[in-house]
Design a protein around this motif. Structure first.
Motif, mmCIF file in Angstrom:
data_model
loop_
_atom_site.group_PDB
_atom_site.id
_atom_site.type_symbol
_atom_site.label_atom_id
_atom_site.label_comp_id
_atom_site.label_asym_id
_atom_site.label_seq_id
_atom_site.Cartn_x
_atom_site.Cartn_y
_atom_site.Cartn_z
ATOM 1 N N PRO A 104 0.807 -1.214 0.000
ATOM 2 C CA PRO A 104 0.000 0.000 0.000
ATOM 3 C C PRO A 104 0.846 1.272 0.000
ATOM 4 N N ASN A 105 2.068 1.165 0.552
ATOM 5 C CA ASN A 105 2.936 2.340 0.609
ATOM 6 C C ASN A 105 4.389 1.883 0.592
ATOM 7 N N PHE A 106 5.213 2.537 -0.228
ATOM 8 C CA PHE A 106 6.615 2.181 -0.323
ATOM 9 C C PHE A 106 7.518 3.146 0.444
ATOM 10 N N ALA A 107 6.967 4.191 1.046
ATOM 11 C CA ALA A 107 7.775 5.156 1.785
ATOM 12 C C ALA A 107 8.154 4.567 3.143
ATOM 13 N N LEU A 162 7.048 3.124 9.033
ATOM 14 C CA LEU A 162 7.336 3.359 10.450
ATOM 15 C C LEU A 162 6.124 3.941 11.164
ATOM 16 N N MET A 163 5.388 4.825 10.475
ATOM 17 C CA MET A 163 4.158 5.371 11.061
ATOM 18 C C MET A 163 3.185 4.257 11.419
ATOM 19 N N ILE A 164 3.005 3.301 10.511
ATOM 20 C CA ILE A 164 2.099 2.182 10.775
ATOM 21 C C ILE A 164 2.595 1.363 11.962
ATOM 22 N N LYS A 165 3.893 1.108 11.997
ATOM 23 C CA LYS A 165 4.487 0.334 13.088
ATOM 24 C C LYS A 165 4.295 1.039 14.427
ATOM 25 N N PHE A 166 4.560 2.346 14.448
ATOM 26 C CA PHE A 166 4.423 3.107 15.689
ATOM 27 C C PHE A 166 2.958 3.203 16.128
ATOM 28 N N ALA A 167 2.056 3.336 15.155
ATOM 29 C CA ALA A 167 0.635 3.431 15.470
ATOM 30 C C ALA A 167 0.128 2.138 16.107
ATOM 31 N N LYS A 173 -4.364 -0.347 5.815
ATOM 32 C CA LYS A 173 -3.304 -1.148 6.429
ATOM 33 C C LYS A 173 -3.047 -0.702 7.859
ATOM 34 N N THR A 174 -3.035 0.608 8.084
ATOM 35 C CA THR A 174 -2.838 1.143 9.425
ATOM 36 C C THR A 174 -3.949 0.677 10.353
ATOM 37 N N ALA A 175 -5.188 0.778 9.880
ATOM 38 C CA ALA A 175 -6.327 0.358 10.687
ATOM 39 C C ALA A 175 -6.252 -1.128 11.024
ATOM 40 N N GLU A 176 -5.863 -1.935 10.062
ATOM 41 C CA GLU A 176 -5.761 -3.380 10.293
ATOM 42 C C GLU A 176 -4.738 -3.692 11.382
ATOM 43 N N LYS A 177 -3.608 -3.005 11.347
ATOM 44 C CA LYS A 177 -2.572 -3.240 12.347
ATOM 45 C C LYS A 177 -3.016 -2.779 13.738
#
Length: 266
Positions: free
Chosen positions: A124-127, A132-137, A167-171
């Motif tokens: 969904p994102n290659f940046a 890291l934002m998703i991981k930290f969230a 993806k963020t919501a799923e995590k």
């Protein structure tokens, strides 16, 4: 040299991938696919010298004749699944940045990749910052289970919410389990005012305006405090190190990997 075909080469992301593939020491452009600019040399897209690779709209033929090992796809939700299926059937490993694939299509692609014993990376994102934002969230959700997501993209993005927001919501949902946030009954005076609703009441809000590239805020609320984790891609170059990482990694994989973080952090 890794032989790379670019699907959607004339688009905004496709052009960045083209520049990146040409600049990298271990990648070689072997095919350029797009429904626009057919017959033109791919070099004309960058205003430079001819590359000897003409743009074609015939993906299957391009993959069959170019010797491609990897196909990078940045097209659209309506075409991505067919493109990935065509690549796998041709023995080419897809790296997919196009979002909007349905769960049914994802399952179809996963089964085919497993059958063909070919790697496929869908991200969904290659940046790296966004990952890291998703991981930290996900980590923050253990302590702040009340959360909403605001994602902002340019006004040419078709699908909403973004794949990154989903993806963020799923995590986050993986971490907080059966937690239920918000009022059981809410009254929207304008339908959709509270955004899209995920399980457990988590809301995602999508903004589409010119001037944006890709931006997301994950806002956590607690007693007497809030916490915001934010990422901004201010230029499409931000995605390219991740794209190169995926191109190199997909050659040693079998089956679908969903999310570049699975290669970087685990």
């Amino acid at each position: 040299m890794i032989k790379v075909a670019i699907s959607g080469v004339a688009g905004r992301m496709g052009l960045e991938v083209l520049k990146t593939v040409l600049a990298a020491e271990d990648t070689d452009l072997c095919a350029a696919i797009d429904i626009y600019n057919e017959g033109l040399d791919a070099g004309s897209l960058l205003g430079g010298e001819p590359l000897g690779v003409k743009i074609t709209s015939n993906l299957a033929e391009a993959l069959a004749t170019s010797g491609a090992e990897v196909m990078v796809d940045f097209t659209g939700p309506s075409s991505v699944t067919a493109n990935v299926v065509a690549a796998l059937n041709a023995g080419v490993r897809p790296v997919v940045g196009t979002t909007g694939m349905s769960p049914e299509d994802f399952d179809k692609v996963s089964k085919l990749a497993e059958k063909m014993r070919l790697g496929c990376i869908i991200a969904p994102n290659f940046a790296i910052g966004a990952l890291l934002m998703i991981k930290f969230a996900a980590e923050a959700a253990k302590y702040f289970p009340n959360v909403e997501i605001i994602e902002k993209h340019h006004d040419q993005k078709i699908d909403a919410p973004s794949g990154t927001a989903i993806k963020t919501a799923e995590k986050i949902l993986e971490q907080r389990g059966d937690f239920q946030q918000g009022l059981e009954l809410e009254e929207e005076k304008i339908t959709g005012a509270r955004g899209g609703k995920m399980p457990g009441g988590l809301r995602i809000h999508s903004v589409r305006l010119p001037g944006y590239v890709a931006h997301q805020e994950v806002i956590f609320g607690g007693v007497g405090q809030t916490l915001t984790i934010k990422h901004d891609s201010i230029a499409r170059e931000s995605f390219m190190p991740g794209v190169l990482t995926a191109i190199r990694a997909v050659l040693r994989l079998e089956g679908v990997v969903y999310g570049l973080e699975n290669l970087l952090f685990e």
